[in-house]
Enzyme design. Structure first.
Site: not given
Length: 453
Positions: A130, A137, A146, A203, A205, A237, A241, A244, A248, A257, A261, A387, A401
């Site tokens: 993926d 995104h 961040r 997501e 995709e 996908d 959250r 993850q 991660y 994840k 899927t 995404t 988002e």
């Protein structure tokens, strides 16, 4: 004169004779799976067509590729075989061709109502990767986690970032998705949270289906990469959250994840999409503008009251390394939409509309990058795009988002949603509008059910 089938195809059907996507189906539950193509509201059994000797070309004549329980053997034959099959199918399904139209016995053996058959995953997926190819995104996720100062990491503009996913949990549209259980960020000095995910997301995709692979140690040239892609499917996908976010660092997504899927059942070939090919969008160079006189050059993105400026360029900037530099950089104009039907409600709500052409890195660049270290791809491998978000808030491709990580809940028929609840059903659709016809992908749907106890 426009190509037309003897089978009635409604004006809004996703499956006219200009499309002919490939899938694998069972005529009834428990019967052997076999390849088919969609035409209108019917499924054409390719094993029956092959047994009748209607694939008479030099590659497919005598081949048993359509007597298999998946499409992998056909994919391995490559683009000449795919084109031969498409030409033969368009001929026998044409309104002017009697070979199937006037053969009542063969029609009975080979044509099935789409709403009566059982669709299955059409390929044996050996490996699944993926990517993370939408700049919008990447920008939004980076801003959320961040801050707006430097939302997109430096490496993102130099290579198509990806992670290796779990092929065993890829399921066909309509399969229920169990809410995953796992760890989440601890609160204060407490141990990590453990239990059902509290931030379950979709997501939006798509994914490329690999045809002929490459030998170990021999990369695929980016300008030949399209010959290794059979077609595209819709993909959801599903993402936890909270799981993850905790897991991660430092190696990337894992249990957030791998629980599921979903893909759509019909693979739309690149040949069918060629009429909707478009130039990859003008890419952007990150450059902060301080003088107002230059603002007319810029696309501005408002983030938390500040303005991030990006200069529009006619090429990817920074320029990609030579192995990613395409002579023709091509995307496809595929309109994408996501609807959510909240638990207990009859009506769905449209939550986003995006487009495949919003991708920064093309699927051919993704495939070439995947093999540049000598990694060998195989027929049936699946390459997710990541995404697909657009530049406007209404085109964002996930709830992370759309709700800005839960800060701004959506209203679905008056029901608030930050993330998905048990009983919610998510449906992704995609289509291309031609001159008097539609080339579509059908639907990619899944319903969330409670985590197993």
């Amino acid at each position: 004169m426009a190509l037309k089938s003897f089978i009635d195809v409604g004006p809004d059907s996703h499956f006219p004779i200009q499309n002919l996507p490939f899938g694998v189906f069972r005529p009834e539950s428990g019967s052997p799976a076999r390849p088919g193509v969609a035409i209108g509201d019917r499924v054409l059994d390719l094993s029956a067509v092959a047994s009748a000797g209607l694939f008479g070309g030099p590659i497919l004549s005598g081949s048993d590729c359509f007597h298999q329980p998946n499409l992998n053997k056909f994919l391995a034959l490559g683009r000449p075989a795919w084109r031969e099959a498409r030409a033969a199918l368009q001929k026998i399904l044409s309104s002017t061709e009697p070979v199937l139209r006037d053969n009542a016995e063969l029609k009975k053996k080979s044509l099935f109502p789409m709403d009566k058959v059982e669709m299955v995953v059409p390929i044996a997926i050996g490996d699944y990767t993926d990517f993370f190819s939408s700049m919008h995104h990447a920008k939004n996720c980076g801003t959320i986690f961040r801050g707006p100062q430097n939302p997109i990491p430096q490496n993102w503009f130099h290579l198509p970032i990806a992670y290796h996913g779990r092929a065993s949990s890829i399921v066909i549209s309509g399969t229920k998705i169990f809410r995953p259980r796992g760890q989440g960020y601890p609160s204060g000095n407490s141990p990590p949270y453990f239990g059902p995910s509290l931030k379950l997301d979709f997501e939006l995709e798509m994914a490329a289906v690999v045809g002929p692979g490459n030998e170990l140690g021999k990369p695929i040239d980016v300008n030949n990469a399209a010959d290794h892609i059979f077609g595209l499917v819709l993909m959801n996908d599903w993402s936890a959250r909270d799981i993850q976010a905790w897991e991660y660092v430092p190696l990337g997504p894992f249990l957030g994840k791998s629980f599921g899927t979903t893909i759509s059942p019909w693979i739309v070939t690149l040949e069918a999409l060629e009429a909707f090919a478009c130039e990859a969008p003008k890419q952007v160079k990150r450059f902060l503008i301080t003088s107002a006189s230059y603002l007319y050059l810029c696309r501005t993105l408002l983030v938390s009251g500040s303005v991030l400026h990006y200069i529009l360029c006619d090429f990817q900037e920074p320029k990609p390394l030579l192995y990613l530099a395409e002579k023709v950089s091509k995307n496809y104009d595929i309109s994408l939409e996501v609807q959510i039907k909240p638990a207990g409600q009859k009506d769905s709500c449209i939550v986003t509309k995006s487009n495949f052409k919003n991708l920064y890195w093309t699927v051919t660049q993704q495939l070439a990058h995947h093999t540049i270290n000598g990694c060998n791809l195989r027929p049936g491998d699946l390459l997710g795009t990541g995404t697909i978000s657009g530049p406007e808030p209404e085109s964002y491709g996930c709830l992370l988002e759309l709700t800005w990580n839960g800060q701004n809940p959506l209203s679905l028929n008056g029901t608030p949603r930050k993330f998905l609840e048990d009983g919610d059903e998510v449906t992704i659709t995609g289509l291309c509008k031609g001159d008097g016809y539609t080339v579509g992908f059908g639907a990619c749907s899944g319903k969330i059910v409670p985590a197993p106890q």
